[in-house]
Structures are given as C-alpha cells and as structure tokens.
Write an enzyme that holds these catalytic residues in place. Structure first.
Site, PDB file in Angstrom:
ATOM      1  N   TYR A  77       4.845  84.240  27.763  1.00  0.00           N
ATOM      2  CA  TYR A  77       6.150  84.754  26.871  1.00  0.00           C
ATOM      3  C   TYR A  77       6.184  83.961  25.755  1.00  0.00           C
ATOM      4  CZ  TYR A  77      11.042  84.669  25.664  1.00  0.00           C
ATOM      5  OH  TYR A  77      12.327  84.984  24.981  1.00  0.00           O
ATOM      6  N   HIS A  78       6.621  84.697  24.563  1.00  0.00           N
ATOM      7  CA  HIS A  78       7.008  83.899  23.344  1.00  0.00           C
ATOM      8  C   HIS A  78       8.548  84.341  22.955  1.00  0.00           C
ATOM      9  CE1 HIS A  78       2.989  83.013  23.094  1.00  0.00           C
ATOM     10  NE2 HIS A  78       2.553  84.306  22.881  1.00  0.00           N
ATOM     11  N   GLY A 140      -4.466  80.238  23.784  1.00  0.00           N
ATOM     12  CA  GLY A 140      -5.192  81.429  23.855  1.00  0.00           C
ATOM     13  C   GLY A 140      -5.763  81.668  22.523  1.00  0.00           C
ATOM     14  N   CYS A 169       0.642  83.144  32.765  1.00  0.00           N
ATOM     15  CA  CYS A 169      -0.942  82.811  32.532  1.00  0.00           C
ATOM     16  C   CYS A 169      -1.747  83.266  33.888  1.00  0.00           C
ATOM     17  CB  CYS A 169      -1.310  81.345  32.198  1.00  0.00           C
ATOM     18  SG  CYS A 169      -0.527  80.933  30.515  1.00  0.00           S
TER      19      CYS A 169
END
Length: 217
Positions: A77-78, A140, A169
């Site tokens: 999530y960002h 990533g 993840c």
C-alpha cells in the site's frame, strides 16, 4: 559522463500511475550521458501488485485502486504520509547489481533511522526493513537496459489501516509501524532528506542538483 552527478526531484503528492509512467519513459529514453536521479514523492492511496503478486493477498481492497506494476514482489500500500524514494540509476555505470542496490536501499533506511536511536534491520528472507518484527519500509525494483527504477517506501506519518486490507508483501498478519510512533522523523521532508543524504554517500555523488517537479511542466 554523468558518473558523479545526481538530480534529486521533490515531486510532492502525486497519483501513482503518472509517476510510474514517467519512470518507465525516463528509463527507456536515457542514455549513458544521462545523470542518475532520485525522485521523492508521496502518493494518493493505492495498492500496487508486483510481478509475483497473487490475488489472494488482496483481502478487501474496497474503494482503494489496485494497480498491477512491473516491480518485483507482492502487494503493498502507498498513501499520504509515506515517503517514496524512487532510484533511477544506471547500474552498469555504477558497476553494481540489483542485489547490491537492494542492500543500499536497506542501509539508507537503517542508517537514517539510527540517527534517532531506532534499531532497524533487514531480513534475508523478507525484503524490507523492520523494527521489533514490525515492517517500517518496503522495497521493490525493476531493472531495464541496465538501469533501475521503482525503489523504497518508508512509513512516516500515515494511516496504516489500509495495510489490514492486504497481506503486506505476501505475509499474512504482518504488523506495520511508522517513524512517527518511534520518535523518528515526524514528516516527509525530514524523512526524505535523511534517505537522500545516505544515498548520496553510497553513490559518491559530487554534483547534486535539487529541484522540484519536472522540466517542461
């Protein structure tokens, strides 16, 4: 040659998709004379699913957009209050491989948090950086034409609840933590500056240009 030149772009808050597209465009059009760049950005809420991503790790995305992307790894999530640091580096010119770049990213986080007496560490079997078994940063990367893009996400001062909608993840029940709770950086400006400072040392960059946004915009 631009071996020791680094451009650091402060991009503010941005939607994920346009920045991902710009990373790809930059990587596809750069040449051996292009300076390496670091992009500091904060994203609007989004789940990104890496190349190895499995849909079962998306538990209940709800109203948050899910974007399948070309980096390694699973879903994460960002969102606002999280510091993204994208590393657009010519790895061939730096004479390093992707594994070494991952180590650099981990060390930048660990070293910057150590300045606040936060004992962070990496795990060989689970990429990212952790504090007391809770994840504070995700990594990533993608390498194309010998050049890297994507990078790291450091939880600073954000709403962590969207992580409960996924297996972060790919790990069920992974607890997340952020620097604000640990008396570390309280805002993105401080967090980003610390990360960049340590990456400049690793790059041995002697010419650093700080700028905001992109040219021609």
């Amino acid at each position: 040659m631009k071996e020791n030149t680094l451009i650091v772009r402060q991009l503010g808050r941005q939607r994920y998709l346009p920045i991902w597209q710009k990373m790809q465009d930059f990587t596809d059009t750069r040449d051996d004379d292009s300076a390496d760049e670091i992009w500091l950005v904060e994203h609007e809420s989004v789940f990104t699913q890496g190349q190895a991503g499995k849909d079962e790790h998306l538990l209940a995305p709800g109203d948050i957009e899910v974007i399948k992307v070309d980096r390694g790894g699973q879903v994460t999530y960002h969102g606002p209050g999280q510091q993204m640091m994208y590393v657009l580096f010519n790895l061939r010119r730096l004479k390093i491989g992707v594994r070494e770049l991952v180590t650099w990213l981990e060390e930048c986080i660990i070293e910057s948090l150590a300045e606040y007496d936060i004992q962070a560490y990496a795990k060989a079997d689970a990429p990212g950086v952790y504090v007391n078994d809770s994840k504070i940063a995700s990594l990533g990367l993608r390498v194309r034409r010998g050049c890297s893009f994507h990078g790291l996400a450091l939880n600073v001062n954000m709403d962590l609840s969207p992580f409960l909608r996924i297996n972060p993840c790919g790990y069920a029940g992974m607890n997340m933590v952020q620097t604000k709770e640990l008396k570390g950086p309280q805002n993105l400006e401080t967090a980003g500056a610390g990360l960049v400072k340590h990456m400049i040392k690793k790059l041995n960059a002697t010419q650093v240009k700080h700028t905001e946004g992109f040219e021609n915009e």
